[in-house]
Design an enzyme around this catalytic site. Structure first.
Site, PDB file in Angstrom:
ATOM      1  N   ASP A  40       0.839  -1.196   0.000  1.00  0.00           N
ATOM      2  CA  ASP A  40       0.000   0.000   0.000  1.00  0.00           C
ATOM      3  C   ASP A  40       0.873   1.244   0.000  1.00  0.00           C
ATOM      4  OD1 ASP A  40      -2.165  -1.698   0.222  1.00  0.00           O
ATOM      5  OD2 ASP A  40      -2.341  -1.450   2.401  1.00  0.00           O
TER       6      ASP A  40
HETATM    7  N1  URA Z   1      -1.297  -5.874   3.984  1.00  0.00           N
HETATM    8  C1  URA Z   1      -1.781  -4.615   3.946  1.00  0.00           C
HETATM    9  O1  URA Z   1      -2.809  -4.315   4.536  1.00  0.00           O
HETATM   10  N2  URA Z   1      -1.094  -3.698   3.273  1.00  0.00           N
HETATM   11  C2  URA Z   1       0.082  -3.952   2.615  1.00  0.00           C
HETATM   12  O2  URA Z   1       0.678  -3.052   2.025  1.00  0.00           O
HETATM   13  C3  URA Z   1       0.557  -5.263   2.659  1.00  0.00           C
HETATM   14  C4  URA Z   1      -0.154  -6.219   3.361  1.00  0.00           C
END
Ligand code: URA
Length: 239
Positions: free
Chosen positions: A105
């Site tokens: 993310d």
């Molecule tokens: N899980 C999440 O919520 N975000 C990420 O970036 C990776 C795993």
């Protein structure tokens, strides 16, 4: 690109195992620039020499593998109209056809592999492979043995199927938040955030520290990248 032994060139290009290609070379089936070469150790220039097996040209496709310590605020994409991408953090010397293997993310930090090796990326991301990914997180509240058990059992995060068993290790419990380490074997959208939401907690900070055999090099500051070592690449290919 530096010169390679002829047998390595051919084995890298999947013409056979190292010993199979040695046999092919010794039997006179391999030519370099039209000349039969019978010495597996002969050095070959992947950019200049034309290598052929039984008259069929075998082109050398150079793969690159980079480890990035992704900082917050950049997106795991090759291009984006508005946002800065992870590719913009690689040096100019990096190949231009690299892509991130999976996504973190925008507000997640840590280990991101970038490559142009589509087969390797596919293998690492395949839901069937169950490659371990380890994350460190700071979460609201105080997770304990109840949450550990729920993670282990698999959680309903609103998808068709429950999550696969995941490990939750509690590293530090502070008055208003806790530091944890989570191991998951899938890569669903916002998976860790949704798993904590399912147990009534919120992820305040998230960082990936490993993926399969690859561990984030702590010498890399957020935003810094380096090519993988030969050992790291070989370990990834063994997954
Ligand atoms: N899980 C999440 O919520 N975000 C990420 O970036 C990776 C795993």
């Amino acid at each position: 690109m530096k010169k390679l032994r002829l047998d390595k060139y051919l084995a890298d290009m999947q013409a056979g195992t190292r010993s199979e290609v040695k046999q092919m070379i010794r039997k006179g089936r391999v030519t370099v620039n039209g000349e039969t070469v019978r010495r597996p150790e002969q050095k070959t220039d992947p950019e200049q020499d034309r290598v052929a097996v039984d008259g069929e040209t075998v082109r050398y496709v150079a793969m690159e593998y980079w480890m990035l310590n992704k900082p917050q605020g950049v997106v795991s994409a090759t291009e984006d109209r508005r946002e800065k991408t992870v590719l913009s953090l690689l040096p100019d010397s990096a190949r231009k056809d690299l892509f991130p293997v999976g996504r973190l993310d925008k507000d997640t930090e840590g280990l991101l592999l970038l490559t142009n090796d589509g087969a390797l990326a596919h293998g690492l991301l395949s839901p069937k492979r169950h490659v371990d990914k380890i994350y460190r997180a700071v979460v609201s509240g105080k997770p304990g043995s109840r949450e550990q058990e729920l993670f282990r059992q698999g959680l309903d995060i609103g998808d068709e199927k429950k999550t696969l068993p995941a490990e939750l290790e509690i590293l530090d419990v502070r008055p208003d938040c806790s530091e944890v380490e989570i191991t998951i074997r899938e890569g669903r959208y916002h998976q860790i955030k949704r798993m904590f939401e399912a147990v009534g907690m919120k992820v305040l900070f998230l960082k990936r520290i490993s993926m399969g055999p690859l561990t984030l090099d702590e010498a890399l500051e957020p935003g810094q990248a380096r090519p993988l070592t030969e050992e790291e690449t070989a370990a990834l290919k063994g997954v």
